[in-house]
Design an enzyme around this catalytic site. Sequence first.
Site, PDB file in Angstrom:
ATOM      1  N   PRO A   1      -5.110   8.605  -2.586  1.00 28.69           N
ATOM      2  CA  PRO A   1      -6.063   9.252  -3.500  1.00 28.69           C
ATOM      3  C   PRO A   1      -5.484  10.524  -4.135  1.00 28.69           C
ATOM      4  O   PRO A   1      -5.746  10.808  -5.305  1.00 28.69           O
ATOM      5  CB  PRO A   1      -7.247   9.583  -2.596  1.00 28.69           C
TER       6      PRO A   1
ATOM      7  N   GLY B   1     -13.698  -6.853 -37.243  1.00 28.64           N
ATOM      8  CA  GLY B   1     -14.887  -6.741 -36.382  1.00 28.64           C
ATOM      9  C   GLY B   1     -14.878  -7.757 -35.263  1.00 28.64           C
ATOM     10  O   GLY B   1     -15.272  -7.452 -34.128  1.00 28.64           O
TER      11      GLY B   1
ATOM     12  N   TRP C   1      -6.054   2.473  -4.811  1.00 30.68           N
ATOM     13  CA  TRP C   1      -5.621   1.601  -5.916  1.00 30.68           C
ATOM     14  C   TRP C   1      -4.794   0.420  -5.453  1.00 30.68           C
ATOM     15  O   TRP C   1      -3.824   0.052  -6.105  1.00 30.68           O
ATOM     16  CB  TRP C   1      -4.772   2.392  -6.925  1.00 30.68           C
ATOM     17  N   ILE C   2      -5.149  -0.168  -4.333  1.00 34.04           N
ATOM     18  CA  ILE C   2      -4.275  -1.208  -3.779  1.00 34.04           C
ATOM     19  C   ILE C   2      -4.705  -2.602  -4.240  1.00 34.04           C
ATOM     20  O   ILE C   2      -5.835  -3.038  -3.992  1.00 34.04           O
ATOM     21  CB  ILE C   2      -4.255  -1.137  -2.223  1.00 34.04           C
ATOM     22  N   THR C   3      -3.766  -3.281  -4.913  1.00 30.52           N
ATOM     23  CA  THR C   3      -3.992  -4.663  -5.340  1.00 30.52           C
ATOM     24  C   THR C   3      -4.133  -5.533  -4.086  1.00 30.52           C
ATOM     25  O   THR C   3      -3.269  -5.484  -3.206  1.00 30.52           O
ATOM     26  CB  THR C   3      -2.810  -5.142  -6.209  1.00 30.52           C
TER      27      THR C   3
ATOM     28  N   CYS D   1       0.839  -1.207   0.000  1.00 33.49           N
ATOM     29  CA  CYS D   1       0.000   0.000   0.000  1.00 33.49           C
ATOM     30  C   CYS D   1       0.871   1.252   0.000  1.00 33.49           C
ATOM     31  O   CYS D   1       1.320   1.694   1.071  1.00 33.49           O
ATOM     32  CB  CYS D   1      -0.898   0.012   1.226  1.00 33.49           C
TER      33      CYS D   1
ATOM     34  N   GLY E   1      -0.173   9.626  -6.391  1.00 36.23           N
ATOM     35  CA  GLY E   1       0.255   8.337  -6.936  1.00 36.23           C
ATOM     36  C   GLY E   1       1.696   8.446  -7.380  1.00 36.23           C
ATOM     37  O   GLY E   1       2.622   7.979  -6.707  1.00 36.23           O
ATOM     38  N   SER E   2       1.918   9.162  -8.509  1.00 38.32           N
ATOM     39  CA  SER E   2       3.290   9.380  -8.984  1.00 38.32           C
ATOM     40  C   SER E   2       4.082  10.212  -7.981  1.00 38.32           C
ATOM     41  O   SER E   2       5.268   9.976  -7.757  1.00 38.32           O
ATOM     42  CB  SER E   2       3.271  10.143 -10.311  1.00 38.32           C
TER      43      SER E   2
ATOM     44  N   GLU F   1       2.939   0.893 -10.938  1.00 39.87           N
ATOM     45  CA  GLU F   1       4.375   0.815 -10.610  1.00 39.87           C
ATOM     46  C   GLU F   1       5.199   1.840 -11.384  1.00 39.87           C
ATOM     47  O   GLU F   1       6.283   1.550 -11.871  1.00 39.87           O
ATOM     48  CB  GLU F   1       4.898  -0.600 -10.823  1.00 39.87           C
TER      49      GLU F   1
HETATM   50  C1  FAD Z   1      -5.139  -1.677 -11.289  1.00 40.64           C
HETATM   51  C2  FAD Z   1      -4.204  -0.903 -10.435  1.00 40.64           C
HETATM   52  C3  FAD Z   1      -3.480  -1.539  -9.444  1.00 40.64           C
HETATM   53  C4  FAD Z   1      -2.617  -0.826  -8.614  1.00 40.64           C
HETATM   54  N1  FAD Z   1      -1.967  -1.468  -7.583  1.00 40.64           N
HETATM   55  C5  FAD Z   1      -1.259  -0.727  -6.691  1.00 40.64           C
HETATM   56  C6  FAD Z   1      -0.715  -1.350  -5.522  1.00 40.64           C
HETATM   57  O1  FAD Z   1      -0.851  -2.556  -5.299  1.00 40.64           O
HETATM   58  N2  FAD Z   1      -0.061  -0.560  -4.631  1.00 40.64           N
HETATM   59  C7  FAD Z   1       0.106   0.779  -4.825  1.00 40.64           C
HETATM   60  O2  FAD Z   1       0.694   1.420  -3.983  1.00 40.64           O
HETATM   61  N3  FAD Z   1      -0.404   1.393  -5.921  1.00 40.64           N
HETATM   62  C8  FAD Z   1      -1.076   0.671  -6.850  1.00 40.64           C
HETATM   63  N4  FAD Z   1      -1.632   1.290  -7.951  1.00 40.64           N
HETATM   64  C9  FAD Z   1      -1.480   2.744  -8.117  1.00 40.64           C
HETATM   65  C10 FAD Z   1      -0.573   3.126  -9.266  1.00 40.64           C
HETATM   66  O3  FAD Z   1       0.764   2.835  -8.954  1.00 40.64           O
HETATM   67  C11 FAD Z   1      -0.836   4.616  -9.553  1.00 40.64           C
HETATM   68  O4  FAD Z   1      -2.102   4.703 -10.168  1.00 40.64           O
HETATM   69  C12 FAD Z   1       0.219   5.228 -10.448  1.00 40.64           C
HETATM   70  O5  FAD Z   1       1.436   5.317  -9.757  1.00 40.64           O
HETATM   71  C13 FAD Z   1      -0.171   6.613 -10.959  1.00 40.64           C
HETATM   72  O6  FAD Z   1      -0.597   7.432  -9.934  1.00 40.64           O
HETATM   73  P1  FAD Z   1      -1.980   8.255 -10.090  1.00 40.64           P
HETATM   74  O7  FAD Z   1      -3.006   7.286 -10.509  1.00 40.64           O
HETATM   75  O8  FAD Z   1      -2.194   9.030  -8.854  1.00 40.64           O
HETATM   76  O9  FAD Z   1      -1.715   9.236 -11.299  1.00 40.64           O
HETATM   77  P2  FAD Z   1      -1.029  10.682 -11.228  1.00 40.64           P
HETATM   78  O10 FAD Z   1       0.229  10.589 -10.466  1.00 40.64           O
HETATM   79  O11 FAD Z   1      -2.040  11.673 -10.787  1.00 40.64           O
HETATM   80  O12 FAD Z   1      -0.690  10.926 -12.758  1.00 40.64           O
HETATM   81  C14 FAD Z   1      -1.665  11.351 -13.707  1.00 40.64           C
HETATM   82  C15 FAD Z   1      -0.952  11.612 -15.034  1.00 40.64           C
HETATM   83  O13 FAD Z   1       0.018  12.658 -14.865  1.00 40.64           O
HETATM   84  C16 FAD Z   1       1.303  12.198 -15.241  1.00 40.64           C
HETATM   85  N5  FAD Z   1       2.309  12.796 -14.362  1.00 40.64           N
HETATM   86  C17 FAD Z   1       2.317  12.884 -13.007  1.00 40.64           C
HETATM   87  N6  FAD Z   1       3.424  13.476 -12.561  1.00 40.64           N
HETATM   88  C18 FAD Z   1       4.166  13.789 -13.664  1.00 40.64           C
HETATM   89  C19 FAD Z   1       5.437  14.400 -13.871  1.00 40.64           C
HETATM   90  N7  FAD Z   1       6.196  14.818 -12.853  1.00 40.64           N
HETATM   91  N8  FAD Z   1       5.887  14.534 -15.143  1.00 40.64           N
HETATM   92  C20 FAD Z   1       5.141  14.111 -16.187  1.00 40.64           C
HETATM   93  N9  FAD Z   1       3.925  13.520 -16.054  1.00 40.64           N
HETATM   94  C21 FAD Z   1       3.453  13.353 -14.807  1.00 40.64           C
HETATM   95  C22 FAD Z   1       1.231  10.680 -15.081  1.00 40.64           C
HETATM   96  O14 FAD Z   1       2.204  10.036 -15.886  1.00 40.64           O
HETATM   97  C23 FAD Z   1      -0.178  10.393 -15.538  1.00 40.64           C
HETATM   98  O15 FAD Z   1      -0.221  10.338 -16.923  1.00 40.64           O
HETATM   99  C24 FAD Z   1      -2.458   0.572  -8.818  1.00 40.64           C
HETATM  100  C25 FAD Z   1      -3.176   1.206  -9.837  1.00 40.64           C
HETATM  101  C26 FAD Z   1      -4.042   0.506 -10.627  1.00 40.64           C
HETATM  102  C27 FAD Z   1      -4.830   1.231 -11.673  1.00 40.64           C
END
Ligand code: FAD
Length: 404
Positions: free
Chosen positions: A133, A361, A163-165, A129, A136-137, A384
């Site tokens: 919300p 199709g 988004w936790i698996t 985890c 993420g990045s 990831e």
């Molecule tokens: C099915 C699924 C399973 C997952 N499992 C896990 C899990 O087990 N554990 C866990 O911790 N997380 C998990 N995640 C979370 C996943 O790692 C995040 O969704 C991912 O890191 C992106 O974060 P965000 O969704 O907040 O997008 P954001 O960080 O908000 O990014 C949105 C967009 O902006 C871009 N962006 C953001 N910052 C920058 C930057 N500095 N420069 C350029 N572009 C940028 C991104 O590339 C993206 O296109 C999971 C997600 C999904 C969908």
Amino acid sequence: MTEFSLELNDDQIGIQNWVHGFSEEVIRPVAEEWDEREEFPYPIVKQAAEIGLYGWEFMAEAMTNDPTGLTMPVAIEELFWGDAGIGMAIMGSGLAAAGIFASGTNEQIIEWVPQCYGDAQNLQLGAFCASEPDAGSDVGGYRLSAKYDEAKDEWTLNGTKAWITNGGIADIHVVVAVIDPDLGSKGHASFVIPPNTQGLSQGQKYKKHGIRASHTAEVVLDDVKVSGSCLLGGKEKLDERLARVRAGKKGNAQAAMQTFEATRPAVAAQAIGVARAAYEYSLEYAKERYAFGRPIIKNQSIAFMLADMATEIDAARMLAWRAAWLGKQGEFKNAEGSMAKLKAGRVSVWVTERAIQILGGYGYTREYPVERWHRDAKIHDIFEGTEQIQQLVISRAISGLRIE
Ligand SMILES: Cc1cc2nc3c(=O)[nH]c(=O)nc-3n(C[C@H](O)[C@H](O)[C@H](O)COP(=O)(O)OP(=O)(O)OC[C@H]3O[C@@H](n4cnc5c(N)ncnc54)[C@H](O)[C@@H]3O)c2cc1C
């Protein structure tokens, strides 16, 4: 140092065939059903546990008895060739185990890693985890906090992970928490939350585009109390690290990043497995489908598409194997793992989209698996570390500059 070779040894070929057999006989026949159900496929994961494919022993064996680093990507490609949603259900606990390996002491590894899996009679799951919300990045934006009570040697965690698996259905949750918000991503630590701990609950379960057999949900921690022994690496090491960072010295990579570095070649292999499934299927289809009195593959436009698909898949696999091998030799500098994941995610989305094109199709309907593979491929550009975050890591590595 073990030499890099594209030739698999007998053990690796044995594992490749073994996982392929499980994918072909057990996973593929039920892949569509579990995708439609959007539920964690317990009976299939149990079957994987019965043959030793789901379990800490397999992971430990593949990691410790393999000087080349290639066993895991080889096995994972075959698993995801079977189905990415079920593959993720089988591999997801490995993220928690990797988090414990990355930051835990030997005692903690021995205590908690087996509990991420259980056994076939008593299946257990792990969840890693990190994401939240609102972050993420941007790992420096995490808010879930951990506060220490020295008198009780107890930590209290509060906040929400997104988004936790396996989130909420796992037995072991490894949670990345903020200890010192002033230090950004260097002020984090990871905790094991033991089974049935009061205050940890599942929030919303997400309805997803792909890998729908894998469970993804919010995890809410409301005054969760864990003992000092649940802090991965221990308090002394944490205090030393924070003191170094506060003194302006170099701190280790933050807990979440250490886990992601180790798992990127494996995520690339997942993407390659999905791409290969779509490529093989569309190759056979193109030989059998007639239009204008000849198989469609006799048109260069279709044959060249397949030639490009095969080439891209091989290129992605070579990057993934190189990254896995470098990681094993301790030479991994992050960018090679990021290159592998970046390339493989893009290849997977592109190849699966081309496969739909080749099926026309039929490819666009749920009667054929290529639309599912296309939906499943996309996640590899997102989790990831997104495509853009991999580019950021690579551009910083090649330039030595702080690219923003
Ligand atoms: C099915 C699924 C399973 C997952 N499992 C896990 C899990 O087990 N554990 C866990 O911790 N997380 C998990 N995640 C979370 C996943 O790692 C995040 O969704 C991912 O890191 C992106 O974060 P965000 O969704 O907040 O997008 P954001 O960080 O908000 O990014 C949105 C967009 O902006 C871009 N962006 C953001 N910052 C920058 C930057 N500095 N420069 C350029 N572009 C940028 C991104 O590339 C993206 O296109 C999971 C997600 C999904 C969908």
